[in-house]
Scaffold this active site. Structure first.
Site, PDB file in Angstrom:
ATOM      1  N   ASP A   1      16.528  39.094  34.263  1.00 11.50           N
ATOM      2  CA  ASP A   1      17.665  40.269  33.048  1.00 11.50           C
ATOM      3  C   ASP A   1      18.776  40.536  32.956  1.00 11.50           C
ATOM      4  O   ASP A   1      19.408  41.238  32.394  1.00 11.50           O
ATOM      5  CB  ASP A   1      16.482  41.613  33.711  1.00 11.50           C
ATOM      6  CG  ASP A   1      15.176  41.061  33.023  1.00 11.50           C
ATOM      7  OD1 ASP A   1      14.569  41.117  31.475  1.00 11.50           O
ATOM      8  OD2 ASP A   1      13.821  41.996  33.969  1.00 11.50           O
TER       9      ASP A   1
ATOM     10  N   HIS B   1       0.542  26.958  33.079  1.00  7.77           N
ATOM     11  CA  HIS B   1       0.169  26.312  33.613  1.00  7.77           C
ATOM     12  C   HIS B   1       0.196  25.270  34.068  1.00  7.77           C
ATOM     13  O   HIS B   1       0.525  24.648  35.528  1.00  7.77           O
ATOM     14  CB  HIS B   1      -1.382  26.473  33.730  1.00  7.77           C
ATOM     15  CG  HIS B   1      -1.558  27.973  33.437  1.00  7.77           C
ATOM     16  ND1 HIS B   1      -1.255  28.860  34.333  1.00  7.77           N
ATOM     17  CD2 HIS B   1      -3.288  28.318  32.801  1.00  7.77           C
ATOM     18  CE1 HIS B   1      -2.364  30.162  34.250  1.00  7.77           C
ATOM     19  NE2 HIS B   1      -3.583  30.122  32.775  1.00  7.77           N
TER      20      HIS B   1
ATOM     21  N   CYS C   1      17.344  37.811  43.042  1.00  6.16           N
ATOM     22  CA  CYS C   1      16.780  37.336  43.403  1.00  6.16           C
ATOM     23  C   CYS C   1      16.302  36.776  41.698  1.00  6.16           C
ATOM     24  O   CYS C   1      14.731  36.391  41.518  1.00  6.16           O
ATOM     25  CB  CYS C   1      14.926  37.956  44.002  1.00  6.16           C
ATOM     26  SG  CYS C   1      14.847  39.821  42.774  1.00  6.16           S
TER      27      CYS C   1
ATOM     28  N   GLU D   1      19.439  45.135  37.330  1.00  7.17           N
ATOM     29  CA  GLU D   1      18.971  44.371  36.409  1.00  7.17           C
ATOM     30  C   GLU D   1      19.397  44.885  34.653  1.00  7.17           C
ATOM     31  O   GLU D   1      20.061  43.820  33.786  1.00  7.17           O
ATOM     32  CB  GLU D   1      17.420  44.429  36.294  1.00  7.17           C
ATOM     33  CG  GLU D   1      16.771  44.502  37.088  1.00  7.17           C
ATOM     34  CD  GLU D   1      15.469  43.530  36.529  1.00  7.17           C
ATOM     35  OE1 GLU D   1      15.064  43.131  36.603  1.00  7.17           O
ATOM     36  OE2 GLU D   1      14.503  45.021  36.806  1.00  7.17           O
TER      37      GLU D   1
HETATM   38  C1  PEP Z   1      15.070  38.920  37.130  1.00  6.91           C
HETATM   39  O1  PEP Z   1      15.049  39.727  36.123  1.00  6.91           O
HETATM   40  O2  PEP Z   1      16.126  38.726  37.413  1.00  6.91           O
HETATM   41  C2  PEP Z   1      13.573  38.921  37.697  1.00  6.91           C
HETATM   42  C3  PEP Z   1      13.891  38.519  39.256  1.00  6.91           C
HETATM   43  O3  PEP Z   1      12.821  39.629  37.937  1.00  6.91           O
HETATM   44  P1  PEP Z   1      11.918  38.897  36.547  1.00  6.91           P
HETATM   45  O4  PEP Z   1      12.234  37.719  36.439  1.00  6.91           O
HETATM   46  O5  PEP Z   1      10.523  39.007  36.429  1.00  6.91           O
HETATM   47  O6  PEP Z   1      12.229  40.197  34.953  1.00  6.91           O
HETATM   48 MG    MG Z   2      13.434  41.272  35.983  1.00  4.59          MG
END
Ligand code: PEP
Ligand code: MG
Length: 585
Positions: free
Chosen positions: A469, A202, A516, A445
């Site tokens: 991931d 946090h 992302c 992923e």
């Molecule tokens: C990722 O795995 O890159 C992703 C954006 O998802 P998370 O980090 O939420 O697993």
């Molecule tokens: Mg992910």
């Protein structure tokens, strides 16, 4: 003599000021037996502790200024208030007092240990750190119980925070609750240093959204630093410098000025298009975790939300959210974004026990490879269907896309598309509006999905590469395991080949591909990703302007050629050299 302490830099910026050591004395919790005759008095004492904790939190919430950046803080405080109402904390300890005939503090400790174990076993790193919430809430109640004084202001910790003038100070604490952080920020604190916590704690999240430099995980900081001692905090590198002399101070004052100048320059990029030197327009989107994060997205003027992680909706509760709750949070984001597109990711939770507040079955021995994300949703349709209905209903109010995490087999796509079709019919029958053409995309992923990305691209409307991931699975490195973190390498040729393959597959099928994972928000990788053909990035809003700067002035044509050469290289030295060339192009 100058010396430095090291932690994790979680909110960048330099702060120069004097320390304020927050010495919170957590009461020693011991067990004692309560005679039958006063068991109900003990229950009353516990319930009174809960009431006082709620009053403290409500009082702190009232002190939160009504700025967009403080919305996160209010959300966290609300989450703590909800926990104090939740049966797992409000009722289970009462049963424990009655059954074990033990004191309230001990009952709370037993329940806390149980809940923390549940959170620790969770697969998702964000949710795992939410065990801090349990700790923060439990400690607040325990401190109130320990004072044994009905005047809640006599909680020494709370009184200290309320009374002290913290303006211009650098707070050094073991850990900070969201409520502490809010109280202090309100008083003009310069920086935070905590001994515990990680980048997803946090303190980290709030410090970032409040724009205050912060270092977490600086073990034993309070043993090395004195109170009121002049220090420098470097929130990017995660360093605290003490024993300062004039030379160091001069150097850092200069860096501070430089950083402010750079920030002012970056601010000028707000609202400007992200176009490369050779005229390619790049989409810059934001990742959010809480609906309130949408305000920060608007602040940096992103093209929209490329990843809305909806897991928070499932946290700190015994039942999964219903359709209306899902819908309300999506509508909040849609309203804040005022017409920009929003990509809502369906739940990416781990083992099924996580959705029922920890009262479910055992965790799989290898949760990252177990029942998580879409696998879990497809197994538990009673949890998945309300989210599907809510996403579809939300699509009637703004440009919404739905994104499926952790796809490994094409059959999962077919199953989801079937469910979406069924849900649409259900909504039609109920006379509810939705976007008939709601785009459904998937996250790549898992290495096997990246290799076969062309299959996924045939049936989906867009792809998004989750490198957090993808790197973990392709290099066989647990992304949250400190022991192997040094091997976590986004530049590994295997990883880059999978990214390139996914981008190519998407473009060949004529669908958009974004990235992302954290890599998208790191300007060191921007030009490399452009060279691999990426045209959409999604990242934490605080990184967006720096990435935009890296895009402007780059030459995609030249970068693509060098990237092709890079992936043909078999010589390690040449590989490193080519990477350097890319960074400079
Ligand atoms: C990722 O795995 O890159 C992703 C954006 O998802 P998370 O980090 O939420 O697993
Ligand atoms: Mg992910």
């Amino acid at each position: 003599m100058p010396f430095s302490l090291h932690g994790i830099g979680v909110s960048r910026g330099y702060a120069i000021g004097r320390t304020y050591l927050l010495q919170r004395n957590q009461p020693e919790i011991t067990e004692y037996t309560i005679p039958d005759s006063i068991i109900e008095d003990e229950v009353g004492r516990f319930l009174n502790g809960l009431t006082q904790a709620r009053r403290q939190l409500r009082e702190i919430r009232e002190r939160v200024p009504t700025t967009a950046s403080a919305e996160d803080a209010t959300a966290f405080i609300n989450a703590h208030l909800l926990m104090l109402e939740d049966a797992t904390l409000a009722e289970a300890p009462v049963d424990l007092i009655r059954v074990h005939k033990c004191n309230a503090e001990w009952a709370l400790k037993i329940q806390r240990d149980f809940l923390v174990r549940v959170f620790e076993e969770m697969d998702d790193p964000y949710l795992r750190t939410r065990k801090d919430d349990v700790d923060h809430v439990v400690r607040r109640v325990q401190r109130i119980l320990a004072t044994d004084d009905p005047a809640y202001l006599n909680d020494p910790d709370y009184a200290e925070l309320i009374a002290n003038r913290l303006e211009g100070r650098i707070i050094v604490a073991d850990d900070l609750t969201p409520a502490d952080t809010v109280l202090m920020q309100h008083q003009g604190v310069l920086a935070f240093v905590t001994e515990y916590g990680g980048p997803l704690s946090h303190t980290a999240i709030l410090a970032r959204s409040l724009g205050i430099p912060a270092v977490v995980g600086a073990r034993n900081a309070r043993a090395y630093l004195g109170n009121d001692e002049p220090v420098i905090v470097d929130g990017r590198q995660g360093v605290i410098l003490a024993g300062l002399d004039e030379r160091i101070l001069r150097y850092y004052r200069h860096k501070q000025q430089q950083e402010r100048r750079q920030q002012r320059e970056l601010d000028k990029l707000k609202g400007k298009p992200a176009i490369t030197g050779d005229g390619v327009t790049i989409g810059l989107y934001a990742n959010i975790e809480l609906p309130e994060d949408a305000a920060a997205v608007r602040e940096v003027v992103a093209d929209g939300i490329g990843l809305y992680r909806t897991e928070f909706l499932f946290m700190n509760r015994s039942e999964p959210p219903d359709e209306e709750e899902h819908l309300a949070s999506y509508l909040h984001v849609i309203k804040t974004l005022e017409g920009s597109p929003i990509t809502i990711r369906t739940s990416d939770l781990g083992a099924d026990k996580q959705v029922d507040g920890g009262r479910g079955g055992p965790v799989s021995t290898n949760p990252a490879l177990g029942l998580r994300a879409i696998r879990m949703c497809l197994k538990d349709l009673s949890m998945f269907r309300p989210q599907l209905r809510a996403i579809l209903r939300a699509s009637a109010h703004g440009p919404v896309r739905m994104m499926i995490p952790m796809l490994s087999a094409i059959q999962e796509v077919f199953q989801v598309l079937r469910l979406v079709a069924e849900t649409k019919q259900e909504l039609r029958d109920r006379g509810l509006a939705f976007d008939e053409r709601l785009p459904v995309g998937g996250m790549i992923e898992i290495p096997a999905a990246a290799v076969c990305a062309d299959q996924f691209a045939r049936y989906l409307d867009f792809l998004s590469i989750g490198t957090n991931d993808l790197i973990q699975y392709s290099l066989a490195i647990d992304r949250v395991d400190d022991e192997v973190n040094y091997l976590y390498d986004p530049l590994h040729p295997g990883v880059l080949t999978l990214i390139r393959n996914t981008i190519r597959a998407g473009h060949k099928a004529g669908i958009p591909v974004s990235l992302c994972g954290e890599m998208a928000g790191d300007p060191r990788y921007t030009r490399l990703l452009l060279g691999l053909g990426l045209t959409e990035f999604s990242m934490h809003p605080s990184n967006l302007l720096e990435v935009k700067r890296a895009i402007q002035g780059s030459d995609v044509g030249a970068l693509s050629k060098i990237a092709r050469r890079l992936l043909r290289t078999t010589d390690a030295e040449q590989y490193a050299e080519t990477l350097k060339t890319i960074a400079q192009n």
